[in-house]
Design an enzyme around this catalytic site. Structure first.
Site, PDB file in Angstrom:
ATOM      1  N   ARG A  93      23.504 -30.179  83.124  1.00 16.27           N
ATOM      2  CA  ARG A  93      23.256 -28.981  82.320  1.00 16.27           C
ATOM      3  C   ARG A  93      21.796 -28.599  82.281  1.00 16.27           C
ATOM      4  NH1 ARG A  93      28.020 -29.365  78.609  1.00 16.27           N
ATOM      5  NH2 ARG A  93      27.981 -27.450  77.404  1.00 16.27           N
ATOM      6  N   ARG A 137      40.061 -21.320  69.593  1.00 22.07           N
ATOM      7  CA  ARG A 137      40.384 -22.619  70.199  1.00 22.07           C
ATOM      8  C   ARG A 137      40.690 -23.677  69.135  1.00 22.07           C
ATOM      9  NH1 ARG A 137      36.280 -25.502  74.197  1.00 22.07           N
ATOM     10  NH2 ARG A 137      34.886 -25.261  72.418  1.00 22.07           N
ATOM     11  N   ARG A 144      36.850 -27.554  66.649  1.00 25.66           N
ATOM     12  CA  ARG A 144      35.578 -28.211  66.938  1.00 25.66           C
ATOM     13  C   ARG A 144      34.518 -27.671  66.004  1.00 25.66           C
ATOM     14  NH1 ARG A 144      34.471 -28.391  73.352  1.00 25.66           N
ATOM     15  NH2 ARG A 144      32.399 -27.773  72.610  1.00 25.66           N
TER      16      ARG A 144
HETATM   17  P1  AP5 Z   1      30.996 -29.168  75.774  1.00 24.79           P
HETATM   18  O1  AP5 Z   1      32.101 -29.861  75.099  1.00 24.79           O
HETATM   19  O2  AP5 Z   1      30.830 -29.334  77.234  1.00 24.79           O
HETATM   20  O3  AP5 Z   1      31.060 -27.634  75.373  1.00 24.79           O
HETATM   21  P2  AP5 Z   1      30.774 -26.278  76.186  1.00 24.79           P
HETATM   22  O4  AP5 Z   1      30.060 -26.307  77.462  1.00 24.79           O
HETATM   23  O5  AP5 Z   1      30.173 -25.427  75.142  1.00 24.79           O
HETATM   24  O6  AP5 Z   1      32.115 -25.867  76.726  1.00 24.79           O
HETATM   25  P3  AP5 Z   1      33.473 -25.813  75.969  1.00 24.79           P
HETATM   26  O7  AP5 Z   1      34.109 -27.159  75.992  1.00 24.79           O
HETATM   27  O8  AP5 Z   1      33.247 -25.159  74.644  1.00 24.79           O
HETATM   28  O9  AP5 Z   1      34.261 -24.760  76.855  1.00 24.79           O
HETATM   29  P4  AP5 Z   1      35.159 -24.951  78.133  1.00 24.79           P
HETATM   30  O10 AP5 Z   1      34.498 -24.205  79.263  1.00 24.79           O
HETATM   31  O11 AP5 Z   1      35.522 -26.375  78.393  1.00 24.79           O
HETATM   32  O12 AP5 Z   1      36.429 -24.108  77.692  1.00 24.79           O
HETATM   33  P5  AP5 Z   1      37.941 -24.542  77.345  1.00 24.79           P
HETATM   34  O13 AP5 Z   1      38.661 -24.900  78.597  1.00 24.79           O
HETATM   35  O14 AP5 Z   1      37.975 -25.502  76.214  1.00 24.79           O
HETATM   36  O15 AP5 Z   1      29.603 -29.603  75.083  1.00 24.79           O
HETATM   37  C1  AP5 Z   1      29.479 -29.650  73.699  1.00 24.79           C
HETATM   38  C2  AP5 Z   1      28.064 -30.083  73.325  1.00 24.79           C
HETATM   39  O16 AP5 Z   1      27.815 -31.412  73.820  1.00 24.79           O
HETATM   40  C3  AP5 Z   1      26.908 -29.244  73.895  1.00 24.79           C
HETATM   41  O17 AP5 Z   1      26.669 -28.097  73.097  1.00 24.79           O
HETATM   42  C4  AP5 Z   1      25.776 -30.265  73.857  1.00 24.79           C
HETATM   43  O18 AP5 Z   1      25.245 -30.412  72.556  1.00 24.79           O
HETATM   44  C5  AP5 Z   1      26.459 -31.552  74.235  1.00 24.79           C
HETATM   45  N1  AP5 Z   1      26.423 -31.805  75.696  1.00 24.79           N
HETATM   46  C6  AP5 Z   1      27.505 -31.891  76.523  1.00 24.79           C
HETATM   47  N2  AP5 Z   1      27.098 -32.133  77.785  1.00 24.79           N
HETATM   48  C7  AP5 Z   1      25.745 -32.213  77.753  1.00 24.79           C
HETATM   49  C8  AP5 Z   1      24.740 -32.409  78.746  1.00 24.79           C
HETATM   50  N3  AP5 Z   1      25.053 -32.600  80.042  1.00 24.79           N
HETATM   51  N4  AP5 Z   1      23.449 -32.396  78.369  1.00 24.79           N
HETATM   52  C9  AP5 Z   1      23.103 -32.220  77.069  1.00 24.79           C
HETATM   53  N5  AP5 Z   1      23.997 -32.005  76.085  1.00 24.79           N
HETATM   54  C10 AP5 Z   1      25.302 -32.010  76.418  1.00 24.79           C
HETATM   55  O19 AP5 Z   1      38.502 -23.115  76.885  1.00 24.79           O
HETATM   56  C11 AP5 Z   1      38.068 -22.489  75.696  1.00 24.79           C
HETATM   57  C12 AP5 Z   1      39.249 -21.763  75.037  1.00 24.79           C
HETATM   58  O20 AP5 Z   1      39.670 -20.724  75.892  1.00 24.79           O
HETATM   59  C13 AP5 Z   1      40.495 -22.643  74.793  1.00 24.79           C
HETATM   60  O21 AP5 Z   1      41.108 -22.285  73.590  1.00 24.79           O
HETATM   61  C14 AP5 Z   1      41.381 -22.336  75.995  1.00 24.79           C
HETATM   62  O22 AP5 Z   1      42.772 -22.501  75.663  1.00 24.79           O
HETATM   63  C15 AP5 Z   1      41.037 -20.890  76.274  1.00 24.79           C
HETATM   64  N6  AP5 Z   1      41.129 -20.553  77.680  1.00 24.79           N
HETATM   65  C16 AP5 Z   1      40.687 -21.296  78.734  1.00 24.79           C
HETATM   66  N7  AP5 Z   1      40.946 -20.675  79.896  1.00 24.79           N
HETATM   67  C17 AP5 Z   1      41.550 -19.500  79.564  1.00 24.79           C
HETATM   68  C18 AP5 Z   1      42.060 -18.399  80.325  1.00 24.79           C
HETATM   69  N8  AP5 Z   1      42.013 -18.400  81.661  1.00 24.79           N
HETATM   70  N9  AP5 Z   1      42.610 -17.357  79.645  1.00 24.79           N
HETATM   71  C19 AP5 Z   1      42.684 -17.363  78.284  1.00 24.79           C
HETATM   72  N10 AP5 Z   1      42.246 -18.369  77.517  1.00 24.79           N
HETATM   73  C20 AP5 Z   1      41.666 -19.428  78.151  1.00 24.79           C
HETATM   74 MG    MG Z   2      35.070 -28.198  77.422  1.00 22.79          MG
END
Ligand code: AP5
Ligand code: MG
Length: 213
Positions: A87, A126, A159
Site C-alpha cells: 500500500r 457493508r 466494520r
Molecule cells: P482493508 O481491510 O484492506 O480495507 P480497504 O482497503 O479500505 O478495503 P476494504 O476491505 O474496505 O474494501 P474491499 O476492496 O475489500 O471491498 P469489499 O470486497 O469488502 O484495510 C483496513 C485498514 O487496515 C487500513 O485502513 C489500514 O489502516 C490497515 N492496513 C491494511 N493493509 C495495510 C497496509 N498494507 N499498510 C498499512 N496499513 C494497512 O466490498 C465492499 C462492499 O461492496 C461489500 O459490501 C461488498 O459486498 C460490496 N461489493 C463488492 N463488489 C461489489 C460489486 N461488484 N457490486 C456491488 N457491490 C459490491
Molecule cells: Mg477488504
C-alpha cells in the site's frame, strides 16, 4: 500453474469479494492484510495494540509492522494473492526484495477501478461476519448487525472504519500513499486494470479472463 497476484483498488473497490472467489477457483492462498490486522486487534496482540488507532482513523499502519507481518505469512508459499499489500512504495520495494530472495516474480498486479460515489454507497452498506470474515451488502440482501452468518453461524457486524468520515480519510490516504504503487506496477509492465463495476460475478469474469491468459 503457480500464480503470485497483487489485487489493488480503493477501499470498497471489491478486493475482498473478488479474492474470496479467486482463491477457490485457482486454489491459492489469500493473504489479506486488513483481515490479519483485525484478527490481531481482536486478539489484543502487540501488533493489534500498535495498529488499532491507525485503522480506526483510516490511516495506514507503519510500514515496518506490515512488512514483518507479511514476511511471516509468505514463508513457504509460492502461489498467493495479496489483498491490501503493498500500500506504499516502501512496501512494494520490500515485496520485490522478498520475491527476489525466493526467486519468484509477481505474475500480475490487478487494479479494480470504481468511482468514489459507488464506493461510499458500498461501504456504508457493508456488513461482515465476525467469525469467518464473509462479506455481505445490504444493497443485495436483507442483513443487519447481530444476524448470524450463513456460512459459520458467528455474528454479523459492521466494520469500525465503515463510517462516512473514516471512508473519506481512507480514500484520501489511498490517493496519496497507495496510488503511487499503481504507477510503480504500471512502470514495471505488470499492471492490469479491471472495471470493478457490475455484479461481483461480472467483475470476476473480467479478472478470470486475464488470469487465464
Ligand atoms: P482493508 O481491510 O484492506 O480495507 P480497504 O482497503 O479500505 O478495503 P476494504 O476491505 O474496505 O474494501 P474491499 O476492496 O475489500 O471491498 P469489499 O470486497 O469488502 O484495510 C483496513 C485498514 O487496515 C487500513 O485502513 C489500514 O489502516 C490497515 N492496513 C491494511 N493493509 C495495510 C497496509 N498494507 N499498510 C498499512 N496499513 C494497512 O466490498 C465492499 C462492499 O461492496 C461489500 O459490501 C461488498 O459486498 C460490496 N461489493 C463488492 N463488489 C461489489 C460489486 N461488484 N457490486 C456491488 N457491490 C459490491
Ligand atoms: Mg477488504
Amino acid at each position: 500453474m503457480a500464480k503470485r497476484i497483487v489485487i489493488m483498488g480503493a477501499p470498497g473497490a471489491g478486493k475482498g469479494s473478488q479474492v474470496s472467489i479467486i482463491k477457490e477457483k485457482y486454489d491459492i492462498d489469500a493473504i489479506v492484510t486488513g483481515d490479519l490486522l483485525r484478527r490481531h486487534v481482536s486478539d489484543k496482540t502487540d501488533i493489534g495494540r500498535a495498529a488499532a488507532a491507525y485503522m480506526n482513523e483510516g490511516k495506514l499502519v507503519p510500514d515496518d509492522i506490515i512488512i514483518d507481518m507479511i514476511r511471516e505469512e509468505m514463508k513457504g508459499k509460492d502461489s498467493f494473492i495479496l489483498d491490501g499489500f503493498p500500500r506504499t512504495v516502501v512496501q512494494a520495494e520490500a515485496l520485490d526484495r522478498m520475491l527476489e530472495e525466493m526467486q519468484l516474480p509477481l505474475t500480475v498486479a490487478i487494479l479494480l477501478s470504481v468511482d468514489d460515489e459507488i464506493i461510499v454507497k458500498r461501504l456504508t452498506s457493508r456488513f461482515v461476519c465476525s467469525g469467518c470474515g464473509k462479506i455481505f451488502s445490504s444493497l443485495r440482501e436483507p442483513v443487519k448487525e447481530g444476524d448470524k452468518c450463513s456460512d459459520c453461524g458467528a455474528s454479523i457486524i459492521r466494520r469500525k472504519d465503515d463510517n462516512e468520515e473514516t471512508i473519506k480519510e481512507r480514500l484520501r490516504v489511498y490517493r496519496e500513499q497507495t496510488f503511487p504503487v499503481v504507477e510503480y506496477y504500471r512502470r514495471k509492465g505488470i499492471l492490469k486494470e479491471v472495471d470493478g463495476t457490475g455484479t461481483p460475478q461480472e467483475v470476476f469474469e473480467r479478472i478470470d479472463s486475464l488470469l487465464g491468459e
